[in-house]
Design a protein around this motif. Structure first.
Motif, mmCIF file in Angstrom:
data_model
loop_
_atom_site.group_PDB
_atom_site.id
_atom_site.type_symbol
_atom_site.label_atom_id
_atom_site.label_comp_id
_atom_site.label_asym_id
_atom_site.label_seq_id
_atom_site.Cartn_x
_atom_site.Cartn_y
_atom_site.Cartn_z
ATOM 1 N N ASP A 1 0.803 -1.219 0.000
ATOM 2 C CA ASP A 1 0.000 0.000 0.000
ATOM 3 C C ASP A 1 0.838 1.272 0.000
ATOM 4 O O ASP A 1 0.982 1.927 -1.017
ATOM 5 C CB ASP A 1 -0.957 -0.010 1.193
ATOM 6 C CG ASP A 1 -1.880 1.199 1.220
ATOM 7 O OD1 ASP A 1 -2.558 1.439 0.210
ATOM 8 O OD2 ASP A 1 -1.906 1.909 2.238
ATOM 9 N N SER A 2 1.417 1.626 1.152
ATOM 10 C CA SER A 2 1.948 2.977 1.294
ATOM 11 C C SER A 2 3.183 3.254 0.448
ATOM 12 O O SER A 2 3.480 4.410 0.153
ATOM 13 C CB SER A 2 2.253 3.268 2.772
ATOM 14 O OG SER A 2 3.167 2.347 3.302
ATOM 15 N N GLU B 1 -4.706 -4.476 4.511
ATOM 16 C CA GLU B 1 -4.629 -3.754 3.236
ATOM 17 C C GLU B 1 -4.701 -4.705 2.045
ATOM 18 O O GLU B 1 -5.201 -4.337 0.980
ATOM 19 C CB GLU B 1 -3.337 -2.928 3.179
ATOM 20 C CG GLU B 1 -3.246 -1.825 4.217
ATOM 21 C CD GLU B 1 -4.054 -0.588 3.878
ATOM 22 O OE1 GLU B 1 -4.748 -0.577 2.845
ATOM 23 O OE2 GLU B 1 -3.994 0.381 4.664
ATOM 24 N N TYR C 1 -8.043 -4.703 -1.148
ATOM 25 C CA TYR C 1 -8.098 -4.685 -2.614
ATOM 26 C C TYR C 1 -9.201 -5.592 -3.142
ATOM 27 O O TYR C 1 -9.862 -5.274 -4.136
ATOM 28 C CB TYR C 1 -6.739 -5.066 -3.203
ATOM 29 C CG TYR C 1 -5.690 -4.024 -2.939
ATOM 30 C CD1 TYR C 1 -5.737 -2.788 -3.579
ATOM 31 C CD2 TYR C 1 -4.668 -4.243 -2.025
ATOM 32 C CE1 TYR C 1 -4.791 -1.811 -3.319
ATOM 33 C CE2 TYR C 1 -3.718 -3.274 -1.761
ATOM 34 C CZ TYR C 1 -3.784 -2.053 -2.405
ATOM 35 O OH TYR C 1 -2.861 -1.082 -2.141
ATOM 36 N N SER D 1 -1.922 -7.238 -5.082
ATOM 37 C CA SER D 1 -2.249 -5.991 -4.393
ATOM 38 C C SER D 1 -1.551 -4.807 -5.051
ATOM 39 O O SER D 1 -2.165 -3.759 -5.289
ATOM 40 C CB SER D 1 -1.837 -6.080 -2.916
ATOM 41 O OG SER D 1 -2.523 -7.121 -2.254
ATOM 42 N N LYS E 1 -3.272 -1.533 -6.996
ATOM 43 C CA LYS E 1 -3.010 -0.132 -6.675
ATOM 44 C C LYS E 1 -2.366 0.592 -7.841
ATOM 45 O O LYS E 1 -2.705 1.749 -8.125
ATOM 46 C CB LYS E 1 -2.129 -0.015 -5.428
ATOM 47 C CG LYS E 1 -1.926 1.435 -5.025
ATOM 48 C CD LYS E 1 -1.502 1.629 -3.608
ATOM 49 C CE LYS E 1 -1.517 3.110 -3.229
ATOM 50 N NZ LYS E 1 -1.090 3.352 -1.839
ATOM 51 N N LEU F 1 -9.285 3.683 -2.629
ATOM 52 C CA LEU F 1 -8.241 3.082 -1.805
ATOM 53 C C LEU F 1 -8.399 3.444 -0.333
ATOM 54 O O LEU F 1 -7.752 2.856 0.528
ATOM 55 C CB LEU F 1 -6.855 3.520 -2.304
ATOM 56 C CG LEU F 1 -6.465 3.010 -3.699
ATOM 57 C CD1 LEU F 1 -5.215 3.720 -4.186
ATOM 58 C CD2 LEU F 1 -6.244 1.504 -3.674
#
Length: 375
Positions: free
Chosen positions: A144-145, A192, A196, A229, A233, A250
């Motif tokens: 994610d981040s 996380e 998705y 994932s 993203k 998101l």
């Protein structure tokens, strides 16, 4: 899991001249110098890490950079969400400037989401923008981040309210470093991953329901979950880099989750980010059912899966007292802003059918929060 030295999986983030690769596999910390030098020849580097991660991996990274001809300095911060603030930001900025790094040099984030967000913000503001590489060491950061360029710090008013968009030049997701993660941190990152599937990939969510134990165990299932994932993203970032449209999806679970983090003063002993997201996703599905947008059965299914992997799904699982509903609503309003009395939420019509709801009355949210906090 890719063998050390084997070819990693590659997910491309398509942003024209600023496109970049996400490499996923084992042994990537040891290969980092060569991968960075191939893309950013002639740079010097500032490695930003925290005390815990640095003790495990900073030496190997610095050695890899040196072997590739990249001189580096290492800046170490304290672990935890409280390092995402103005005081630590200034410390890291001063460290980069003291090392006399130039605009064309690179800031390398070696750590979880806190380090990535902090180091990315530093890269975005020092000398009006330096190059940036992400080496995420937590599952949450890998899926994610570290992807998409959102950076920032927290303030007393809420989470991630000060920051910039600063896309990395490269992301190296070394699956091997996840073996040193505490189980709680891995579970938090898994929230996380599940997100998705819940956004717009119902088949992926169903796959996770069947295969989550293998994801936790490592091997091919873990690599597949991370790659899927990242691909999800990357596609969303390519369509909507600056979150003016459907990239906001998101944030599923994050509006409630960020409010809970602020309400606990970002105390990781009480709640870490992924746990807040897990509770937030459960609340988003419950709230959607309350508004007759989705079946209550979907909320039950989401909670069942998150509970199965050991994640919290209700506010009463957070240790200590929480503020009242009105204060919680204030935190939510800071996170996503109020427009003429209405809030923006990510809600759902079912598993994998999330959407941006831009006109949710604050009165409905307040009523829901009162029920949640009283339960």
């Amino acid at each position: 899991m890719s063998a050390v030295g084997g070819e990693p999986r590659n997910v491309r983030v398509e942003l024209g001249a600023r496109s970049y690769d996400i490499l996923i596999g084992g042994g990537l910390v040891a290969r980092a110098g060569g991968e960075i030098a191939a893309r950013l020849p002639g740079v010097r580097a500032a490695i930003v890490t925290d005390r815990n991660v640095g003790g495990h991996h900073a030496g190997a990274l610095a050695q890899s950079l040196e072997a590739a001809g990249i001189a580096s300095t290492t800046i170490v911060v304290e672990p935890g969400e409280r390092s995402k603030g103005f005081a630590t930001l200034q410390e890291v900025v001063d460290g980069v400037l003291a090392a006399r790094l130039e605009r064309g040099d690179v800031v390398v984030a070696l750590g979880g989401g806190v380090v990535g967000d902090l180091a990315g913000f530093v890269a975005g503001i020092v000398r009006r923008g330096m190059r940036f590489v992400q080496i995420p060491t937590s599952l949450l950061a890998q899926v994610d981040s570290s992807v998409g360029g959102k950076t920032g710090i927290n303030t007393a008013h809420g989470k991630n309210l000060v920051g910039v968009f600063q896309q990395p030049a490269l992301v190296l997701a070394d699956t091997g470093v996840l073996d040193t993660l505490p189980e709680r941190e891995f579970r938090a990152g898994y929230a996380e991953v599940a997100k998705y599937g819940l956004i717009d990939r119902p088949d992926f969510f169903a796959w996770l329901e069947e295969n989550w134990r293998d994801v936790f165990a490592g091997g091919a299932a873990r690599t597949h979950a991370i790659a899927e994932s990242c691909r999800a993203k990357a596609e969303m970032v390519a369509r909507d880099e600056f979150e003016t449209g459907d990239r906001a999806l998101l944030n599923l679970g994050h509006t409630f989750g960020h409010a809970l983090e602020a309400a606990t003063s970002y105390d990781s002993a009480r709640l870490v980010h992924g746990e807040g997201v897990s509770i937030g996703m459960a609340l988003a599905h419950r709230f959607s059912a309350r508004l007759n947008l989705a079946s209550p059965d979907d909320a039950v299914r989401v909670e069942r899966h998150l509970r199965a992997v050991g994640l919290p799904v209700s506010v009463d699982e957070i240790p200590g007292e929480l503020p009242g509903a009105e204060r919680m609503l204030d935190y939510i309003a800071q996170d996503k802003k109020v427009s003429r009395g209405a809030l923006t939420f990510i809600l759902t019509r079912g598993i994998g059918q999330s959407f941006v709801a831009r006109n949710v009355p604050a009165s409905e949210v307040l009523s829901f929060l009162k029920e949640v906090l009283a339960s």
